[in-house]
Design an enzyme around this catalytic site. Structure first.
Site, short mmCIF file in Angstrom:
data_model
loop_
_atom_site.label_atom_id
_atom_site.label_comp_id
_atom_site.label_asym_id
_atom_site.label_seq_id
_atom_site.Cartn_x
_atom_site.Cartn_y
_atom_site.Cartn_z
N ILE A 8 -4.27 17.91 8.48
CA ILE A 8 -4.33 18.87 7.36
C ILE A 8 -3.16 18.72 6.40
CG2 ILE A 8 -3.07 20.76 8.53
CD1 ILE A 8 -5.20 22.68 7.25
N SER A 124 -13.24 3.93 7.05
CA SER A 124 -12.60 3.36 5.85
C SER A 124 -13.28 2.09 5.36
CB SER A 124 -11.15 3.03 6.19
OG SER A 124 -10.59 2.21 5.19
N GLU A 126 -11.74 -0.32 4.36
CA GLU A 126 -10.92 -1.43 4.86
C GLU A 126 -11.65 -2.18 5.98
OE1 GLU A 126 -7.55 -2.87 4.61
OE2 GLU A 126 -7.91 -2.12 2.60
N TYR A 157 -4.70 -1.77 11.08
CA TYR A 157 -5.26 -0.46 10.67
C TYR A 157 -6.79 -0.53 10.66
CZ TYR A 157 -6.90 3.13 7.40
OH TYR A 157 -7.60 4.17 6.81
N GLY A 193 0.08 9.96 -1.03
CA GLY A 193 1.35 9.53 -0.43
C GLY A 193 2.04 8.53 -1.34
N PHE A 196 1.50 4.46 -1.29
CA PHE A 196 0.26 3.79 -1.72
C PHE A 196 0.45 3.35 -3.18
CE2 PHE A 196 -0.86 6.66 1.71
CZ PHE A 196 -1.49 5.78 2.57
P1 NAP Z 1 -2.53 10.69 4.75
O1 NAP Z 1 -2.14 11.41 3.51
O2 NAP Z 1 -1.69 9.57 5.23
O3 NAP Z 1 -2.62 11.80 5.93
C1 NAP Z 1 -2.67 11.42 7.27
C2 NAP Z 1 -2.57 12.67 8.11
O4 NAP Z 1 -2.59 12.29 9.49
C3 NAP Z 1 -1.28 13.49 7.92
O5 NAP Z 1 -1.59 14.85 7.96
C4 NAP Z 1 -0.46 13.10 9.14
O6 NAP Z 1 0.48 14.08 9.53
C5 NAP Z 1 -1.57 13.02 10.18
N1 NAP Z 1 -1.16 12.34 11.39
C6 NAP Z 1 -0.61 11.11 11.50
N2 NAP Z 1 -0.38 10.82 12.78
C7 NAP Z 1 -0.77 11.91 13.51
C8 NAP Z 1 -0.78 12.23 14.88
N3 NAP Z 1 -0.34 11.37 15.80
N4 NAP Z 1 -1.28 13.43 15.28
C9 NAP Z 1 -1.74 14.33 14.36
N5 NAP Z 1 -1.74 14.07 13.03
C10 NAP Z 1 -1.27 12.88 12.62
O7 NAP Z 1 -4.00 10.14 4.65
P2 NAP Z 1 -5.18 10.56 3.62
O8 NAP Z 1 -5.10 9.69 2.41
O9 NAP Z 1 -5.23 12.01 3.49
O10 NAP Z 1 -6.46 10.04 4.42
C11 NAP Z 1 -7.11 10.88 5.37
C12 NAP Z 1 -7.86 10.02 6.37
O11 NAP Z 1 -8.83 9.24 5.70
C13 NAP Z 1 -6.99 9.03 7.14
O12 NAP Z 1 -7.54 8.91 8.43
C14 NAP Z 1 -7.17 7.73 6.40
O13 NAP Z 1 -6.95 6.62 7.24
C15 NAP Z 1 -8.62 7.86 5.98
N6 NAP Z 1 -9.00 7.17 4.74
C16 NAP Z 1 -8.27 7.37 3.61
C17 NAP Z 1 -8.67 6.77 2.43
C18 NAP Z 1 -7.89 6.97 1.15
O14 NAP Z 1 -8.06 6.17 0.23
N7 NAP Z 1 -7.10 8.03 1.05
C19 NAP Z 1 -9.81 5.95 2.42
C20 NAP Z 1 -10.53 5.78 3.60
C21 NAP Z 1 -10.13 6.40 4.75
P3 NAP Z 1 2.01 14.07 8.97
O15 NAP Z 1 1.97 14.86 7.69
O16 NAP Z 1 2.75 14.74 10.07
O17 NAP Z 1 2.39 12.65 8.75
N1 GDD Z 2 1.07 -0.01 -0.93
C1 GDD Z 2 1.26 -0.98 -1.83
N2 GDD Z 2 2.50 -1.14 -2.38
N3 GDD Z 2 0.20 -1.75 -2.18
C2 GDD Z 2 0.42 -2.71 -3.12
C3 GDD Z 2 1.67 -2.90 -3.73
C4 GDD Z 2 2.76 -2.09 -3.32
O1 GDD Z 2 3.88 -2.22 -3.80
N4 GDD Z 2 1.56 -3.90 -4.65
C5 GDD Z 2 0.29 -4.31 -4.62
N5 GDD Z 2 -0.42 -3.60 -3.69
C6 GDD Z 2 -1.83 -3.81 -3.34
C7 GDD Z 2 -2.10 -3.94 -1.83
O2 GDD Z 2 -1.79 -5.26 -1.38
C8 GDD Z 2 -3.58 -3.60 -1.79
O3 GDD Z 2 -4.35 -4.75 -2.08
C9 GDD Z 2 -3.77 -2.60 -2.94
O4 GDD Z 2 -2.58 -2.68 -3.73
C10 GDD Z 2 -3.96 -1.17 -2.46
O5 GDD Z 2 -2.94 -0.86 -1.53
P1 GDD Z 2 -2.72 0.63 -0.99
O6 GDD Z 2 -2.59 1.56 -2.12
O7 GDD Z 2 -1.63 0.59 0.02
O8 GDD Z 2 -4.13 0.98 -0.31
P2 GDD Z 2 -5.07 0.15 0.67
O9 GDD Z 2 -6.27 -0.27 -0.10
O10 GDD Z 2 -4.34 -0.89 1.41
O11 GDD Z 2 -5.46 1.27 1.74
C11 GDD Z 2 -5.90 2.56 1.31
O12 GDD Z 2 -7.30 2.57 1.16
C12 GDD Z 2 -8.05 2.38 2.37
C13 GDD Z 2 -9.53 2.43 2.00
O13 GDD Z 2 -9.92 1.21 1.47
C14 GDD Z 2 -5.42 3.57 2.36
O14 GDD Z 2 -5.65 4.87 1.86
C15 GDD Z 2 -6.17 3.42 3.66
O15 GDD Z 2 -5.81 4.51 4.54
C16 GDD Z 2 -7.67 3.48 3.36
O16 GDD Z 2 -8.42 3.34 4.54
#
Ligand code: NAP
Ligand code: GDD
Length: 381
Positions: A8, A124, A126, A157, A193, A196
Site C-alpha cells: 500500500i 508484469s 517484463e 525480477y 519511485g 524509475f
Molecule cells: P513500488 O512503488 O515499488 O511499490 C512496491 C511496494 O511493495 C511498496 O509498498 C513496498 O513497501 C512493498 N514491499 C516491498 N517489499 C516488501 C515486503 N517484503 N513485504 C511487504 N511489502 C513489500 O511499485 P509499484 O510501481 O507501485 O508497482 C506495484 C506492483 O506492480 C509491484 O509488484 C510491481 O512489480 C508491479 N508492476 C508495476 C508496474 C509499473 O510500471 N509500476 C508494471 C507492472 C507491474 P516499502 O514502501 O516498504 O518499500
Molecule cells: N531506471 C532507469 N534509470 N532506467 C533507465 C535509465 C536510468 O537511468 N536510463 C535508461 N533507462 C531505461 C531502462 O534500461 C529501461 O529500458 C527503461 O529505461 C525503463 O526502465 P525503468 O523505468 O526502470 O522501468 P522498467 O521498464 O525496467 O520496469 C518497470 O516496468 C515494468 C513493467 O514493464 C517497473 O515498474 C517494473 O516493476 C515493471 O514490472
C-alpha cells in the site's frame, strides 16, 4: 466490502487505496517495519485506513493478517519492483517477488474462507522480455504483446514475476481460488519511485528549474539577476566538466550536474497509474478470474519521453543536459514493449484515459512545483 492491500505504501498501492475508499471499502494496508517513514504517499488517507505491520516474506504474518481481517478481496502489489536492482539483489528479489506470492496463496488456501476471497496479483509486461507478435500495419509490421505472446523473461525480477504468475494460475486451477493476474505494462505518475527512468527525469527537471530560477523559503522566485547569471552558465554548459560535481550541494554550486541515464533507445508502453488501478479493481469484480493485459497500445522511447519533458520547460536540445552513464545499462535489456489491451476492453470495458503527453506533462509540473515549494531531499540516483 473489505480489502487488504500488500504494497500500500507504493505508487499503485496509494492510488488503489484511494479508489477503494471512494467505493466505500474498508481498507487494510500491510506495511513492513523500516527505519525511515514510508507512508508519505498515503499520509492524506491514513485516518481512513487501517495499517497492519507485516512482510510478505514472513508466512506467519501473512497468514495471521488474512485470518484476522477476513477480507473479501486481497491485492498483492508488494514486490522488489526495480528491474536494475534485481540484477544486484537477485535472491532478495526472488524471496519477495515470487516467494511472497506463494505465502499469500497458501494463506488463502488454509484460511477457511478460500471460496470467499478474491485475489489480484500484480504481474508484469517484463515477463515478455524480448518476445513480441507481429501484425500488419498501414506502413509496416507492428510489434506487440498480448495475453497470447510467449514469455521470455530477461531479468531476475521478470523471472520471479513469471513464477508468481504461474503460481496464481496453478492455485486457480488446482484449488478453485478466485485469483487473477493483471499483466500491466509500465505505468507512471507524480508518485512514481525516483529510481524509475521517468521520475528520475522529471525529478531532475524539477531540481533544475529551481536552480535556474531560485526561490526563497516561501517558494517565491527570487531576482532575475541570479537567474541571468545561471542562464549565462547554461549558455556555456557544453564546456563544463561535471564529473566531480557533488549532487548534495548543487544549490551552492555555480553549475548544475547533468542528468545521468542509461539506454535511451528502450521503448515502453507508458500509461498513468490512476488508470491502471481501475483495471485491477475491474478484474476482481468480474464473475470469473482471468489474466488481462493492461496497456495503452502505444510505445515511446526514453528519448521521446525526454523530448516532451524538456520541451515542457522550454528546452528543445536536452542533449546538452544528459550524460550517458554505463552504470545504468542492464546486463540484459528489454528493448520494446507495446501492449494490446483488447481483452481488457472487450471483457471489462477498461480503457486508459490519460495520454502519454498528459502523463509526461503532469509529472514535470508536479516535480517543478514540489521543488519550488520545498528544498528536496537531494541524493544522487
Ligand atoms: P513500488 O512503488 O515499488 O511499490 C512496491 C511496494 O511493495 C511498496 O509498498 C513496498 O513497501 C512493498 N514491499 C516491498 N517489499 C516488501 C515486503 N517484503 N513485504 C511487504 N511489502 C513489500 O511499485 P509499484 O510501481 O507501485 O508497482 C506495484 C506492483 O506492480 C509491484 O509488484 C510491481 O512489480 C508491479 N508492476 C508495476 C508496474 C509499473 O510500471 N509500476 C508494471 C507492472 C507491474 P516499502 O514502501 O516498504 O518499500
Ligand atoms: N531506471 C532507469 N534509470 N532506467 C533507465 C535509465 C536510468 O537511468 N536510463 C535508461 N533507462 C531505461 C531502462 O534500461 C529501461 O529500458 C527503461 O529505461 C525503463 O526502465 P525503468 O523505468 O526502470 O522501468 P522498467 O521498464 O525496467 O520496469 C518497470 O516496468 C515494468 C513493467 O514493464 C517497473 O515498474 C517494473 O516493476 C515493471 O514490472
Amino acid at each position: 466490502m473489505k480489502a487488504i492491500i500488500f504494497g500500500i505504501t507504493g505508487q499503485d498501492g496509494s492510488y488503489l487505496a484511494e479508489l477503494l475508499l471512494e467505493k466505500g471499502y474498508e481498507v487494510v494496508g500491510i506495511t513492513r517495519r523500516v527505519s525511515v517513514p514510508t507512508l508519505n504517499r498515503i499520509n492524506h488517507i491514513l485516518p481512513k485506513i487501517k495499517i497492519v505491520e507485516g512482510d510478505i516474506t514472513d508466512a506467519f504474518s501473512v497468514s495471521n493478517v488474512i485470518k484476522e481481517e477476513a477480507p473479501d478481496e486481497i491485492y498483492n502489489l508488494a514486490a522488489q519492483s526495480h528491474v536494475g536492482t534485481s540484477f544486484k539483489q537477485p535472491s532478495l528479489t526472488w524471496d519477495v517477488t515470487a516467494g511472497g506470492v506463494l505465502n499469500i496463496l497458501e494463506a488463502i488456501r488454509y484460511s477457511g474462507r478460500k471460496d470467499d476471497i478474491k485475489f489480484y496479483q500484480a504481474s508484469s509486461s517484463e515477463m515478455f522480455g524480448k518476445n513480441y507478435n507481429l501484425q500488419e500495419g498501414f506502413a509496416e509490421m507492428i510489434k506487440y504483446q498480448d495475453e497470447k505472446t510467449p514469455f521470455a523473461p530477461q531479468s531476475p525480477y521478470a523471472i520471479a514475476k513469471l513464477a508468481a504468475h504461474h503460481l496464481v494460475r496453478n492455485y486457480r486451477d488446482s484449488y478453485g481460488i478466485f485469483a487473477c493476474s493483471g499483466i500491466l505494462f509500465n505505468h507512471e505518475s507524480e508518485r512514481r519511485g525516483e529510481k524509475f527512468v521517468t521520475r528520475k527525469i522529471t525529478k531532475w527537471i524539477g531540481d533544475f528549474v529551481k536552480w535556474r530560477n531560485p526561490t526563497n523559503e516561501l517558494g517565491q522566485i527570487l531576482s532575475d539577476e541570479l537567474s541571468d547569471a545561471r542562464m549565462e552558465f547554461l549558455d556555456n554548459i557544453e564546456d563544463i566538466d561535471d564529473e566531480n560535481r557533488i549532487y548534495n550541494s548543487l544549490m551552492d554550486k555555480e553549475g548544475f550536474p547533468k542528468l545521468r541515464l542509461g539506454n535511451l533507445d528502450a521503448k515502453r508502453d507508458w500509461g498513468h497509474a490512476e488508470d491502471y488501478v481501475r483495471g485491477m479493481w475491474e478484474m476482481v469484480q468480474h464473475e470469473t478470474p482471468n489474466d488481462y493485459v493492461v496497456a495503452t497500445g502505444e510505445t515511446y522511447s526514453v528519448r521521446e519521453f525526454l523530448d516532451i519533458a524538456f520541451k515542457h520547460i522550454g528546452i528543445e536540445d536536452w542533449q546538452d543536459f544528459v550524460v550517458i552513464d554505463p552504470e545504468f545499462y542492464r546486463p540484459a535489456e528489454v528493448d520494446y514493449l507495446l501492449g494490446i489491451p483488447a481483452k481488457a476492453k472487450r471483457v471489462l470495458g477498461w480503457e486508459p484515459q490519460i495520454s502519454f503527453e498528459q502523463l509526461v506533462e503532469r509529472m514535470v509540473d508536479s516535480d517543478v512545483e514540489e521543488a519550488r515549494l520545498q528544498r528536496p531531499d537531494l541524493q544522487r540516483v
